[in-house]
Scaffold this active site. Sequence first.
Site, PDB file in Angstrom:
ATOM      1  N   GLY A 131      49.733  62.477  58.323  1.00  0.00           N
ATOM      2  CA  GLY A 131      50.712  63.148  59.164  1.00  0.00           C
ATOM      3  C   GLY A 131      50.948  64.560  58.681  1.00  0.00           C
ATOM      4  O   GLY A 131      50.633  64.920  57.543  1.00  0.00           O
ATOM      5  N   GLY A 162      53.777  68.066  59.529  1.00  0.00           N
ATOM      6  CA  GLY A 162      54.890  68.644  60.255  1.00  0.00           C
ATOM      7  C   GLY A 162      55.202  70.022  59.726  1.00  0.00           C
ATOM      8  O   GLY A 162      54.498  70.576  58.879  1.00  0.00           O
ATOM      9  N   GLY A 163      56.295  70.589  60.244  1.00  0.00           N
ATOM     10  CA  GLY A 163      56.669  71.925  59.839  1.00  0.00           C
ATOM     11  C   GLY A 163      57.089  72.019  58.395  1.00  0.00           C
ATOM     12  O   GLY A 163      57.044  73.085  57.783  1.00  0.00           O
ATOM     13  N   MET A 164      57.510  70.896  57.814  1.00  0.00           N
ATOM     14  CA  MET A 164      58.018  70.931  56.438  1.00  0.00           C
ATOM     15  C   MET A 164      56.958  70.578  55.403  1.00  0.00           C
ATOM     16  O   MET A 164      57.046  71.008  54.256  1.00  0.00           O
ATOM     17  CB  MET A 164      59.199  69.968  56.312  1.00  0.00           C
ATOM     18  CG  MET A 164      60.017  70.153  55.056  1.00  0.00           C
ATOM     19  SD  MET A 164      61.462  69.092  55.089  1.00  0.00           S
ATOM     20  CE  MET A 164      62.239  69.582  53.539  1.00  0.00           C
ATOM     21  N   GLY A 165      55.971  69.793  55.785  1.00  0.00           N
ATOM     22  CA  GLY A 165      54.972  69.404  54.802  1.00  0.00           C
ATOM     23  C   GLY A 165      53.902  68.512  55.388  1.00  0.00           C
ATOM     24  O   GLY A 165      53.842  68.259  56.599  1.00  0.00           O
ATOM     25  N   VAL A 221      51.955  64.735  55.010  1.00  0.00           N
ATOM     26  CA  VAL A 221      52.166  63.371  54.537  1.00  0.00           C
ATOM     27  C   VAL A 221      50.813  62.742  54.243  1.00  0.00           C
ATOM     28  O   VAL A 221      49.890  62.804  55.067  1.00  0.00           O
ATOM     29  CB  VAL A 221      52.936  62.529  55.568  1.00  0.00           C
ATOM     30  CG1 VAL A 221      53.197  61.126  55.018  1.00  0.00           C
ATOM     31  CG2 VAL A 221      54.247  63.199  55.928  1.00  0.00           C
ATOM     32  N   LYS A 258      54.967  62.830  50.798  1.00  0.00           N
ATOM     33  CA  LYS A 258      55.152  64.035  51.605  1.00  0.00           C
ATOM     34  C   LYS A 258      55.185  65.236  50.670  1.00  0.00           C
ATOM     35  O   LYS A 258      56.076  65.354  49.837  1.00  0.00           O
ATOM     36  CB  LYS A 258      56.435  63.961  52.415  1.00  0.00           C
ATOM     37  CG  LYS A 258      56.609  65.153  53.356  1.00  0.00           C
ATOM     38  CD  LYS A 258      57.645  64.880  54.412  1.00  0.00           C
ATOM     39  CE  LYS A 258      57.605  65.936  55.508  1.00  0.00           C
ATOM     40  NZ  LYS A 258      58.470  65.604  56.632  1.00  0.00           N
ATOM     41  N   ASP A 314      66.406  63.713  63.000  1.00  0.00           N
ATOM     42  CA  ASP A 314      65.177  63.812  63.796  1.00  0.00           C
ATOM     43  C   ASP A 314      64.680  62.437  64.221  1.00  0.00           C
ATOM     44  O   ASP A 314      63.492  62.143  64.110  1.00  0.00           O
ATOM     45  CB  ASP A 314      64.099  64.549  63.014  1.00  0.00           C
ATOM     46  CG  ASP A 314      62.962  65.046  63.916  1.00  0.00           C
ATOM     47  OD1 ASP A 314      63.224  65.261  65.113  1.00  0.00           O
ATOM     48  OD2 ASP A 314      61.837  65.215  63.435  1.00  0.00           O
TER      49      ASP A 314
END
Length: 540
Positions: free
Chosen positions: A21, A23-26, A28, A42, A136
């Site tokens: 996975g 996303g904008g933060m990191g 996974v 993550k 979220d």
Amino acid sequence: MKGVDTSGQNIGRYRLLEKIGEGGMGVVHLATDPQGRQVAVKVLRPGVASDQTALRRLAREVDSMRRVRSPHVAEIVDADVTAEPPYVVTQYVPGRTLEQTVRDRGPLKVHQLQRLATGLAAALSAIHDAGIIHRDLKPGNVMFLDNGEPVVIDFGIAQGVDATRLTATGLVIGTPGYLAPEIIEGEDAAAPADVHSWASTIAYAATGRAPFGSGTFESIFYKIMEGKPDLDGVPPALLPLVRAAMARNPAERPTAQALVGLTSRLDVERTMVDSPSAPRTKPLTAVIAPPPPANPRDFRGQLPPVAPPPAYGRQQPYAQRPQPAPPRERPPEPPKPEGPKPYGLYRLLSFMLLAGAVGLAMVLPSIAVVVVVVVMLILRVADRAHQSLTSKRTRRGPKPSDVAGVIVRSPFSVVRGGLTMALISPIAILAGVVVLVIALAAKSEMTIARALSFSAAAFIITTCVGPGSEPSRRQLSRIWGAVAPRRERAWIVVGVVGLLVFFLVSFSLSQTPELRPFDFPVFKHDLPHLRHQLRKLFGN
């Protein structure tokens, strides 16, 4: 994020297997712990890792998330927000997300919906009881176990993921189609916002459509602000709860704990026929209450009393709060994050310094060894001080007394660093002794001083790159990052340092090694005798 996107690498104690996975933060990763158990790791992106405010918030929330105990929540296993890069380890939940399930198989059946609604409400209740907000909740963050039970993942660290900038100064946290209206207005996320996201997620599971459409985020936000979800297809037994959870006023929504009781008592089988073509004109009842009216605000009297959400900063009463006009123009794009630091050039600079230390050992071996040991000790102590300072500031914020505390503790840090180096130095000493023996036993007419210079070089190389040298090398990389934070400046530093090292090494190759000021008698008497015995032993 270089260094962690490929399988087969380690982050902390965990071995990365594959990326599952992003996303904008990191990013996974599926990983294994030292016992071979699968976990989800993550790894935060460099832009997030360099934001000390974000790291402090993350550290506080990780501490809170450790208290969450629920079969419907992927628990936190481990975390280190002071590592480079920072990472969070959670329970790995194999299976498919709600989003994948609905996309591939269509909307859930009514009995599956009730199970989903109850499980997600129980998850939110456990999260809220720990004093944290999910921020979220959406179909992509809900997994199904083999037994059909839902599990909420990626909770508490969702701030910043899929964020959409509305104005030049404000950020909306979350995924646009599953946001609560108060979040769009710029308020801090509170428990009722998660309840609104719960309703949107249930509506998606029941209909296979995002309840506020899938167009531009302006049109989605307009529908959310107007309270106009598309709920056609939601089972009548769940429809009143979904409408109530989507109430425009956060204080009018039921709590997650109340939803657990309400959804678990629904008799969905008596209120709906599974076939979508079945007529919906006959009376439909739920066991918890008489048939509710269509207006969601009339449903308030049928739900348990709900306390208003806690205040997060100053807020106007809802009735006095001006209603913003729907956004009409696309807001400005968020500024692009700064590029990553040139860590490759930092490693090159560190290698150049090592080459310079070896060159110094060819001329002044004794002084070179002393200088390298002292510098490595200072770097080790500085690394420990940095780690301790960052950890404290991440947990409870910066304080004016932090630097003074580091200075007061520095003598103890020096003693501890010295003891650590004393424990690992035998490896470097052994390397130096081995090289010295080889040099003395060689057929060449190498002088004792030159043999000692090669031995000193072996000691220096092992000390700088051998076992136990990582803290010193890490701190040296931080120093390079402070001196040359951008690639252009780093290249300038590479040129200057490279030129100096080139002249030092060139000079050292043409000079006779000088053992002073540590010209011990053993070098003049014992080592020549040892060389004679070695050459005799090896038949030279």
